[in-house]
Design a protein around this motif. Structure first.
Motif, PDB file in Angstrom:
ATOM      1  N   ASN A  64       0.827  -1.202   0.000  1.00  0.00           N
ATOM      2  CA  ASN A  64       0.000   0.000   0.000  1.00  0.00           C
ATOM      3  C   ASN A  64       0.866   1.260   0.000  1.00  0.00           C
ATOM      4  O   ASN A  64       0.582   2.252  -0.685  1.00  0.00           O
ATOM      5  N   TYR A  65       1.954   1.210   0.755  1.00  0.00           N
ATOM      6  CA  TYR A  65       2.894   2.332   0.839  1.00  0.00           C
ATOM      7  C   TYR A  65       3.551   2.611  -0.521  1.00  0.00           C
ATOM      8  O   TYR A  65       3.575   3.755  -0.990  1.00  0.00           O
ATOM      9  N   VAL A  66       4.067   1.559  -1.154  1.00  0.00           N
ATOM     10  CA  VAL A  66       4.734   1.721  -2.453  1.00  0.00           C
ATOM     11  C   VAL A  66       3.743   2.212  -3.507  1.00  0.00           C
ATOM     12  O   VAL A  66       4.042   3.106  -4.308  1.00  0.00           O
ATOM     13  N   GLN A  67       2.547   1.651  -3.493  1.00  0.00           N
ATOM     14  CA  GLN A  67       1.543   1.990  -4.487  1.00  0.00           C
ATOM     15  C   GLN A  67       1.123   3.460  -4.407  1.00  0.00           C
ATOM     16  O   GLN A  67       0.956   4.129  -5.436  1.00  0.00           O
ATOM     17  N   LYS A  68       0.957   3.984  -3.202  1.00  0.00           N
ATOM     18  CA  LYS A  68       0.422   5.331  -3.031  1.00  0.00           C
ATOM     19  C   LYS A  68       1.490   6.365  -2.679  1.00  0.00           C
ATOM     20  O   LYS A  68       1.161   7.503  -2.324  1.00  0.00           O
ATOM     21  N   LEU A  69       2.748   5.990  -2.790  1.00  0.00           N
ATOM     22  CA  LEU A  69       3.832   6.889  -2.388  1.00  0.00           C
ATOM     23  C   LEU A  69       3.836   8.209  -3.170  1.00  0.00           C
ATOM     24  O   LEU A  69       3.958   9.278  -2.555  1.00  0.00           O
ATOM     25  N   PRO A  70       3.702   8.186  -4.518  1.00  0.00           N
ATOM     26  CA  PRO A  70       3.714   9.472  -5.239  1.00  0.00           C
ATOM     27  C   PRO A  70       2.595  10.409  -4.793  1.00  0.00           C
ATOM     28  O   PRO A  70       2.826  11.606  -4.570  1.00  0.00           O
ATOM     29  N   ASP A  71       1.382   9.864  -4.643  1.00  0.00           N
ATOM     30  CA  ASP A  71       0.251  10.698  -4.235  1.00  0.00           C
ATOM     31  C   ASP A  71       0.433  11.213  -2.818  1.00  0.00           C
ATOM     32  O   ASP A  71       0.175  12.390  -2.515  1.00  0.00           O
ATOM     33  N   GLU A  72       0.898  10.352  -1.920  1.00  0.00           N
ATOM     34  CA  GLU A  72       1.085  10.734  -0.519  1.00  0.00           C
ATOM     35  C   GLU A  72       2.157  11.806  -0.381  1.00  0.00           C
ATOM     36  O   GLU A  72       2.061  12.703   0.468  1.00  0.00           O
ATOM     37  N   SER A  73       3.183  11.731  -1.231  1.00  0.00           N
ATOM     38  CA  SER A  73       4.317  12.648  -1.119  1.00  0.00           C
ATOM     39  C   SER A  73       3.924  14.100  -1.340  1.00  0.00           C
ATOM     40  O   SER A  73       4.523  15.011  -0.754  1.00  0.00           O
ATOM     41  N   LEU A  74       2.944  14.336  -2.189  1.00  0.00           N
ATOM     42  CA  LEU A  74       2.585  15.708  -2.565  1.00  0.00           C
ATOM     43  C   LEU A  74       1.160  16.079  -2.154  1.00  0.00           C
ATOM     44  O   LEU A  74       0.630  17.087  -2.623  1.00  0.00           O
ATOM     45  N   ARG A  75       0.547  15.294  -1.285  1.00  0.00           N
ATOM     46  CA  ARG A  75      -0.846  15.561  -0.877  1.00  0.00           C
ATOM     47  C   ARG A  75      -0.883  16.721   0.112  1.00  0.00           C
ATOM     48  O   ARG A  75      -0.358  16.635   1.213  1.00  0.00           O
ATOM     49  N   ILE A  76      -1.533  17.808  -0.275  1.00  0.00           N
ATOM     50  CA  ILE A  76      -1.646  18.999   0.575  1.00  0.00           C
ATOM     51  C   ILE A  76      -3.106  19.357   0.832  1.00  0.00           C
ATOM     52  O   ILE A  76      -3.409  20.164   1.715  1.00  0.00           O
ATOM     53  N   SER A  77      -4.056  18.761   0.076  1.00  0.00           N
ATOM     54  CA  SER A  77      -5.502  18.930   0.274  1.00  0.00           C
ATOM     55  C   SER A  77      -5.930  20.395   0.362  1.00  0.00           C
ATOM     56  O   SER A  77      -6.452  20.839   1.402  1.00  0.00           O
ATOM     57  N   PRO A  78      -5.767  21.174  -0.695  1.00  0.00           N
ATOM     58  CA  PRO A  78      -6.129  22.602  -0.642  1.00  0.00           C
ATOM     59  C   PRO A  78      -7.625  22.850  -0.496  1.00  0.00           C
ATOM     60  O   PRO A  78      -8.024  23.949  -0.093  1.00  0.00           O
ATOM     61  N   ASN A  79      -8.453  21.859  -0.830  1.00  0.00           N
ATOM     62  CA  ASN A  79      -9.899  22.047  -0.778  1.00  0.00           C
ATOM     63  C   ASN A  79     -10.553  21.414   0.454  1.00  0.00           C
ATOM     64  O   ASN A  79     -11.779  21.345   0.541  1.00  0.00           O
ATOM     65  N   ASN A  80      -9.728  20.923   1.372  1.00  0.00           N
ATOM     66  CA  ASN A  80     -10.262  20.286   2.578  1.00  0.00           C
ATOM     67  C   ASN A  80      -9.477  20.801   3.781  1.00  0.00           C
ATOM     68  O   ASN A  80      -8.361  20.358   4.033  1.00  0.00           O
TER      69      ASN A  80
END
Length: 506
Positions: free
Chosen positions: A285-301
């Motif tokens: 799960n970590y390897v699969q979602k690493l790119p998204d997790e690395s840059l997730r800042i959630s500007p709309n939440n």
């Protein structure tokens, strides 16, 4: 004290001024540091996420590029330490107390109280919790350390530069690094180191106090934490006086021994199959979602973005504040290894060990929470002891954990006195004992002041504030290294071509 530079006196003055401010006006200190931390989190959260992701990509590029063959040292240099000792030393310096402090607290908190995205208490929250914990203790954290360590080791052992942060920027700024600008850079690095290590010492003192509270019913009080800091200060100063090859080496190996016993014991008496299955599942799960997790800042939440500020940005700031200290220390013990060997070891091995540790204690904590023990309501410093209380041999495990915290405490402070001494004596590999003593006392004083002014909140505020200026220096270090490596490779290629031409002529 003849070897000391102006960096020593300037940084010592700043440290003393900050300490006096905290003692004389604790509320004012807490308010201002909190406001600065809030400002940085709001306005620089995106910057931290982007910067650390770039460090990861840079390290991966260096591993696969032709630069990876270049040795951190002269062509004939051999590594000073075996792989086992090397890993033990860099792991003890680089993670230590953080793993013990947050090993159960973070996963349980993310599961039941502060889930990143999933609904609290659900199966998805467990997966979310463990993946996030891997993220905070994985390759991103070690890439921060690796960048600083790589740059320092390269310039120190290959080009015989002083082991100073400023010296690594000479390819960009030349002789200016030997003047006021260079001194300023070294002061920023030294002060960031003091705050980073002091924060960790504060966490360690709080958790040892938490162990006493949970096991013996001794209330959490500031004076108890002060006594803990004082006792450990004496112990790590005794270790520091014995030198790198003896004190730190033996303590690092002792750390790994105690940690291994605690880890194996928890793996056996805990929910073993659940732990092993969760480790494999979370790794994927970590390897699969690493790119998204690395840059997730959630500007709309707003709620999700606040979570990222409180957790991910805090951890990235913690690792950056520790980077001068850990980077210099790792560089010091890594002479003779190639860039590829160095980065592969620093990025992957400690990350894997961290994953195993966090899964074992995190899943055990989550299982205890599911079985009815309210671990989530315990203070972070008591969470680990609350988990032990749900399994056999709770007292033995708790005593082992407190021994481990103490040895990590001593090793981190011990290593830091050496690094701070080195940074304030023009890169000396054997700084005077009086200098190490001064920095040992300074670290402990700042830790005591931060605990006095606001406990763990003040520690976090100081950490995020100190990390920001050094992060800018890290960017310059990357560009400086790349420029120097290009020149180095060009010269090596020319030598190779000359050698080939000579063989053909013959």
């Amino acid at each position: 004290m003849k070897k000391v530079t102006s960096v020593f006196w300037i940084t010592l003055a700043i440290t003393l001024a900050a300490s006096l401010w905290g003692v004389l006006a604790p509320k004012n200190f807490e308010t201002i540091s909190g406001n600065v931390k809030t400002y940085i989190s709001i306005h620089f959260g995106w910057y931290y996420l982007l910067l650390v992701s770039i460090f990861v990509l840079f390290c991966l590029y260096m591993i696969i590029s032709p630069f990876g063959k270049i040795k951190l040292g002269k062509p004939g240099d051999k590594p000073d330490y075996s792989y086992s000792t090397w890993f033990a030393m860099l792991f003890s310096a680089g993670m230590g107390i953080g793993l013990v402090f947050y090993g159960a607290a973070s996963p349980v908190s993310h599961y039941i109280s502060t889930p990143p995205t999933a609904e609290a208490g659900t199966t998805e929250a467990i997966r979310d919790s463990m993946r996030t914990t891997f993220f905070h203790y994985g390759v991103h954290a070690w890439a921060i350390y690796a960048v600083v360590a790589l740059v320092l080791a390269y310039f120190k052992f290959r080009h015989d530069k002083p082991g100073l942060i400023s010296a690594t920027l000479e390819p960009l700024f030349g002789e200016k690094m030997k003047g006021p600008i260079g001194k300023t850079i070294d002061v920023i690095a030294v002060f960031a180191t003091i705050v980073g290590v002091a924060t960790t010492l504060g966490f360690g003192a709080a958790q040892i106090n938490g162990g006493f509270t949970y096991l013996l019913g001794i209330e959490k009080q500031y004076w108890i934490q002060l006594v803990i800091i004082a006792v450990v200060t004496v112990l790590f100063m005794l270790s520091a006086y014995t030198g790198l090859s003896k004190g730190i080496k033996y303590l690092s190996n002792a750390n790994m021994g105690i940690a291994a016993v605690l880890f194996v014991a928890m793996l056996i008496i805990g929910p073993t199959m659940y732990i092993l299955n969760s480790f494999v599942d979370t790794l994927g799960n970590y390897v699969q979602k690493l790119p998204d997790e690395s840059l997730r800042i959630s500007p709309n939440n707003d709620e999700e973005r606040q979570w990222i500020m409180d957790w991910t940005v805090f951890f990235w700031a913690w690792w950056i504040a520790w980077a001068p200290f850990v980077g210099i220390f790792i560089a010091r013990v890594s002479r003779g290894r190639t860039i590829r060997e160095f980065l592969s070891g620093v990025l992957l091995v400690p990350s894997l060990v961290s994953f195993l540790w966090m899964t074992t204690f995190g899943i055990s904590g989550i299982q205890a929470q599911k079985d009815g023990a309210d671990i989530a309501k315990l203070p972070d410093e008591q969470a680990l002891f609350g988990v032990f209380d749900q399994f056999p041999f709770a007292v033995v495990l708790s005593v082992l954990a407190m021994m481990l915290i103490a040895t990590f405490f001593i090793t981190s402070a011990d290593s830091a006195t050496f690094v701070l001494g080195m940074q304030t004596t023009n890169g000396s590999l054997n700084p005077p004992k009086t200098v190490k003593f001064a920095w040992g006392v300074s670290q402990s004083t700042i830790a005591a002041v931060l605990l006095y002014t606001g406990g763990l909140t003040a520690l976090q505020n100081a950490l995020i504030t100190a990390a920001l200026p050094f992060s800018f220096i890290m960017i310059l270090m990357v560009f400086s290294l790349y420029k120097a490596l290009q020149q180095d490779k060009k010269e090596l290629d020319q030598q190779k071509n000359k050698s080939t031409s000579s063989s053909y002529s013959a």
